[in-house]
Design a protein around this motif. Structure first.
Motif, PDB file in Angstrom:
ATOM      1  N   THR A   8       0.814  -1.205   0.000  1.00 32.86           N
ATOM      2  CA  THR A   8       0.000   0.000   0.000  1.00 32.86           C
ATOM      3  C   THR A   8       0.849   1.256   0.000  1.00 32.86           C
ATOM      4  O   THR A   8       0.620   2.181  -0.747  1.00 32.86           O
ATOM      5  CB  THR A   8      -0.926   0.007   1.220  1.00 32.86           C
ATOM      6  OG1 THR A   8      -0.146  -0.128   2.407  1.00 32.86           O
ATOM      7  CG2 THR A   8      -1.911  -1.134   1.141  1.00 32.86           C
ATOM      8  N   ILE A  86       5.372  -1.178  -7.479  1.00 29.98           N
ATOM      9  CA  ILE A  86       4.104  -0.465  -7.646  1.00 29.98           C
ATOM     10  C   ILE A  86       4.262   0.991  -7.260  1.00 29.98           C
ATOM     11  O   ILE A  86       3.823   1.903  -7.972  1.00 29.98           O
ATOM     12  CB  ILE A  86       2.995  -1.138  -6.813  1.00 29.98           C
ATOM     13  CG1 ILE A  86       2.647  -2.509  -7.397  1.00 29.98           C
ATOM     14  CG2 ILE A  86       1.734  -0.259  -6.770  1.00 29.98           C
ATOM     15  CD1 ILE A  86       1.749  -3.354  -6.519  1.00 29.98           C
ATOM     16  N   ASP A  87       4.902   1.243  -6.127  1.00 32.63           N
ATOM     17  CA  ASP A  87       5.111   2.621  -5.716  1.00 32.63           C
ATOM     18  C   ASP A  87       6.054   3.348  -6.679  1.00 32.63           C
ATOM     19  O   ASP A  87       5.921   4.555  -6.907  1.00 32.63           O
ATOM     20  CB  ASP A  87       5.655   2.675  -4.290  1.00 32.63           C
ATOM     21  CG  ASP A  87       4.563   2.489  -3.245  1.00 32.63           C
ATOM     22  OD1 ASP A  87       3.391   2.731  -3.586  1.00 32.63           O
ATOM     23  OD2 ASP A  87       4.878   2.109  -2.116  1.00 32.63           O
ATOM     24  N   ARG A  90       3.933   4.420  -9.481  1.00 30.14           N
ATOM     25  CA  ARG A  90       3.090   5.559  -9.100  1.00 30.14           C
ATOM     26  C   ARG A  90       3.892   6.861  -9.121  1.00 30.14           C
ATOM     27  O   ARG A  90       3.382   7.912  -9.526  1.00 30.14           O
ATOM     28  CB  ARG A  90       2.502   5.343  -7.705  1.00 30.14           C
ATOM     29  CG  ARG A  90       1.510   4.196  -7.611  1.00 30.14           C
ATOM     30  CD  ARG A  90       0.952   4.058  -6.209  1.00 30.14           C
ATOM     31  NE  ARG A  90       0.094   5.207  -5.882  1.00 30.14           N
ATOM     32  CZ  ARG A  90      -0.430   5.440  -4.673  1.00 30.14           C
ATOM     33  NH1 ARG A  90      -0.156   4.606  -3.673  1.00 30.14           N
ATOM     34  NH2 ARG A  90      -1.203   6.472  -4.464  1.00 30.14           N
ATOM     35  N   SER A  99       2.264  -6.963 -11.519  1.00 32.75           N
ATOM     36  CA  SER A  99       2.239  -7.506 -10.165  1.00 32.75           C
ATOM     37  C   SER A  99       0.903  -8.190  -9.922  1.00 32.75           C
ATOM     38  O   SER A  99      -0.072  -7.968 -10.659  1.00 32.75           O
ATOM     39  CB  SER A  99       2.449  -6.388  -9.142  1.00 32.75           C
ATOM     40  OG  SER A  99       2.569  -6.904  -7.831  1.00 32.75           O
ATOM     41  N   ASN A 103      -1.798  -7.239  -4.746  1.00 32.92           N
ATOM     42  CA  ASN A 103      -0.904  -6.191  -4.271  1.00 32.92           C
ATOM     43  C   ASN A 103      -1.477  -4.795  -4.466  1.00 32.92           C
ATOM     44  O   ASN A 103      -0.869  -3.815  -4.017  1.00 32.92           O
ATOM     45  CB  ASN A 103       0.454  -6.308  -4.968  1.00 32.92           C
ATOM     46  CG  ASN A 103       1.195  -7.562  -4.561  1.00 32.92           C
ATOM     47  OD1 ASN A 103       1.248  -7.910  -3.393  1.00 32.92           O
ATOM     48  ND2 ASN A 103       1.748  -8.272  -5.533  1.00 32.92           N
ATOM     49  N   PHE A 104      -2.638  -4.712  -5.114  1.00 33.56           N
ATOM     50  CA  PHE A 104      -3.313  -3.427  -5.302  1.00 33.56           C
ATOM     51  C   PHE A 104      -4.546  -3.291  -4.412  1.00 33.56           C
ATOM     52  O   PHE A 104      -5.176  -2.238  -4.402  1.00 33.56           O
ATOM     53  CB  PHE A 104      -3.738  -3.264  -6.770  1.00 33.56           C
ATOM     54  CG  PHE A 104      -2.590  -3.198  -7.737  1.00 33.56           C
ATOM     55  CD1 PHE A 104      -2.075  -1.975  -8.154  1.00 33.56           C
ATOM     56  CD2 PHE A 104      -2.012  -4.362  -8.230  1.00 33.56           C
ATOM     57  CE1 PHE A 104      -1.011  -1.919  -9.044  1.00 33.56           C
ATOM     58  CE2 PHE A 104      -0.948  -4.311  -9.127  1.00 33.56           C
ATOM     59  CZ  PHE A 104      -0.444  -3.086  -9.529  1.00 33.56           C
ATOM     60  N   THR A 105      -4.891  -4.341  -3.670  1.00 35.96           N
ATOM     61  CA  THR A 105      -6.135  -4.317  -2.918  1.00 35.96           C
ATOM     62  C   THR A 105      -6.088  -3.403  -1.699  1.00 35.96           C
ATOM     63  O   THR A 105      -7.130  -3.035  -1.176  1.00 35.96           O
ATOM     64  CB  THR A 105      -6.549  -5.733  -2.483  1.00 35.96           C
ATOM     65  OG1 THR A 105      -5.476  -6.342  -1.740  1.00 35.96           O
ATOM     66  CG2 THR A 105      -6.860  -6.607  -3.690  1.00 35.96           C
ATOM     67  N   MET A 107      -5.192  -0.445  -1.973  1.00 35.41           N
ATOM     68  CA  MET A 107      -5.629   0.812  -2.559  1.00 35.41           C
ATOM     69  C   MET A 107      -7.012   0.697  -3.195  1.00 35.41           C
ATOM     70  O   MET A 107      -7.756   1.671  -3.263  1.00 35.41           O
ATOM     71  CB  MET A 107      -4.610   1.267  -3.615  1.00 35.41           C
ATOM     72  CG  MET A 107      -3.214   1.516  -3.056  1.00 35.41           C
ATOM     73  SD  MET A 107      -1.984   1.905  -4.347  1.00 35.41           S
ATOM     74  CE  MET A 107      -1.706   0.284  -5.075  1.00 35.41           C
ATOM     75  N   LEU A 142      -7.736   3.423 -10.780  1.00 35.29           N
ATOM     76  CA  LEU A 142      -6.285   3.556 -10.815  1.00 35.29           C
ATOM     77  C   LEU A 142      -5.771   4.959 -11.129  1.00 35.29           C
ATOM     78  O   LEU A 142      -4.750   5.371 -10.567  1.00 35.29           O
ATOM     79  CB  LEU A 142      -5.697   2.543 -11.803  1.00 35.29           C
ATOM     80  CG  LEU A 142      -5.955   1.064 -11.453  1.00 35.29           C
ATOM     81  CD1 LEU A 142      -5.391   0.163 -12.538  1.00 35.29           C
ATOM     82  CD2 LEU A 142      -5.362   0.708 -10.098  1.00 35.29           C
ATOM     83  N   VAL A 249       0.304  -2.232 -15.090  1.00 36.43           N
ATOM     84  CA  VAL A 249      -0.007  -0.811 -14.965  1.00 36.43           C
ATOM     85  C   VAL A 249       1.144   0.038 -15.485  1.00 36.43           C
ATOM     86  O   VAL A 249       2.291  -0.409 -15.554  1.00 36.43           O
ATOM     87  CB  VAL A 249      -0.308  -0.413 -13.500  1.00 36.43           C
ATOM     88  CG1 VAL A 249      -1.565  -1.113 -12.992  1.00 36.43           C
ATOM     89  CG2 VAL A 249       0.880  -0.708 -12.602  1.00 36.43           C
TER      90      VAL A 249
END
Length: 341
Positions: A8, A86-87, A90, A99, A103-105, A107, A142, A249
């Motif tokens: 997160t 992921i970060d 972003r 990923s 691993n996005f849940t 957010m 997203l 993403v």
């Protein structure tokens, strides 16, 4: 059990580490880093189908753009673990990453519905939901996170390996020190069934299995093969207890900086690479099982699925209590109600 869910946020120190890794890579060949070079990071070895997807994406993007767009692939977690990548996407340190949807849940909590145990009867049912309105709903969340959703490739159905014996019914899980990912629902499932779930990054899992820190793990077959878990695990049970989608993403600002034509090239390449990767995963499933058997694993297909489905009902209830059932109903509607809560 205290649950620490990663995926997160990322601390300043970790971000700095990731940035440093990218800068080192960039310094190796500064001439290759034109403004149109896209940095694509993923967590698996080059033998994995996720890397094959990345290679297909690179090939299509570079060909369709006549070389105006280049893709630089960083496999095997070179730019950090899943949360860090992921970060990084972003923040723009990384342009594209791949990923697990779980691993996005942190957010997008409702995306956890896709990974509820026994949600899908088969991959085609999952594709219908992911490629339809339910998947579009997740994608729509997203941009506010600085990300552009490109596609939902797949990890596949999750299976259980361990060193104690075959997993045929829920009671067989009692007492197992089970490595799990950061999926809240899967943590809850294994804890409910009497296992001792422990979260570890996949990069640390081989050693943890080898040294007995954990007895068991659950992953799709491709990960079992790619990370050679068969070398440190004796039993494989084909439980198909959850379907694991991937999410590809791109940094939203980076995507927006491309011309409309280049954006179409990127989106088409992602769709084509995903279709190829899904097809290869399906075609290679039985081959992977045979390979694991030939290398010494004992494979068990005798699983009492009905008993598992009955035992995990509280997990569904907890998810619905926390997130509602709108996403579940939408998924079931398009996947022909092949799993019930």
């Amino acid at each position: 059990m205290k649950k620490v869910l990663f995926g997160t946020t990322l601390g300043v120190k970790a971000l700095a580490t990731t940035a440093a890794a990218v800068l080192v890579a960039m310094s190796v060949s500064s001439g290759a880093w034109a403004a149109t070079t896209l940095r694509f990071a993923h967590p698996t070895p080059q033998s994995d189908l996720q890397h094959k997807l990345a290679e297909k994406f690179k090939e299509e993007v570079e060909k369709a753009s006549n070389g105006d767009l280049k893709v630089q692939i960083f496999p095997n977690g070179q730019l950090g673990n899943d949360a860090q990548m992921i970060d990084g996407a972003r923040s723009g340190i990384i342009d594209i990453t791949l990923s697990g949807l779980t691993n996005f849940t942190g957010m997008v909590p409702e995306a956890g519905a896709f990974e509820l145990p026994f949600m899908f009867a088969d991959s085609s049912a999952a594709y219908k939901a992911l490629d339809g309105a339910s998947g579009e709903e997740v994608m729509s969340k997203l941009p506010a996170l600085g990300l552009k959703g490109l596609a939902f490739p797949e990890n596949g159905f999750r299976e259980i390996t361990n060193n104690r014996g075959p997993i045929r019914e829920p009671a067989d899980l009692k007492g197992l020190r089970m490595r799990v990912n950061n999926s809240i629902t899967l943590n809850n499932m294994f804890e409910l069934l009497g296992a001792n779930p422990q979260q570890l990054p996949v990069a640390e899992l081989y050693t943890a299995l080898e040294t007995g820190v954990v007895d068991a793990q659950e992953h799709p077959l491709g990960i079992v093969v790619s990370f050679n878990f068969n070398e440190v695990q004796k039993y494989l049970s084909i439980t198909n207890h959850a379907y694991s989608a991937l999410l590809m993403v791109m940094n939203q600002k980076r995507f927006d900086s491309l011309t409309p034509e280049q954006q179409q090239i990127v989106e088409k390449a992602a769709a084509d690479a995903t279709a190829m990767q899904r097809k290869m995963n399906t075609e290679q499933t039985e081959t992977m099982i045979t390979t694991l058997e030939d290398e010494g694993m004992e494979v068990n297909r005798d699983v009492d699925t009905a008993a598992f489905q009955k035992a995990i009902q509280p997990v569904w209830k907890t998810f619905i209590d926390q997130n509602g059932d709108e996403m579940i109903k939408a998924i079931q509607a398009v996947s022909e109600g092949e799993s019930q809560s």
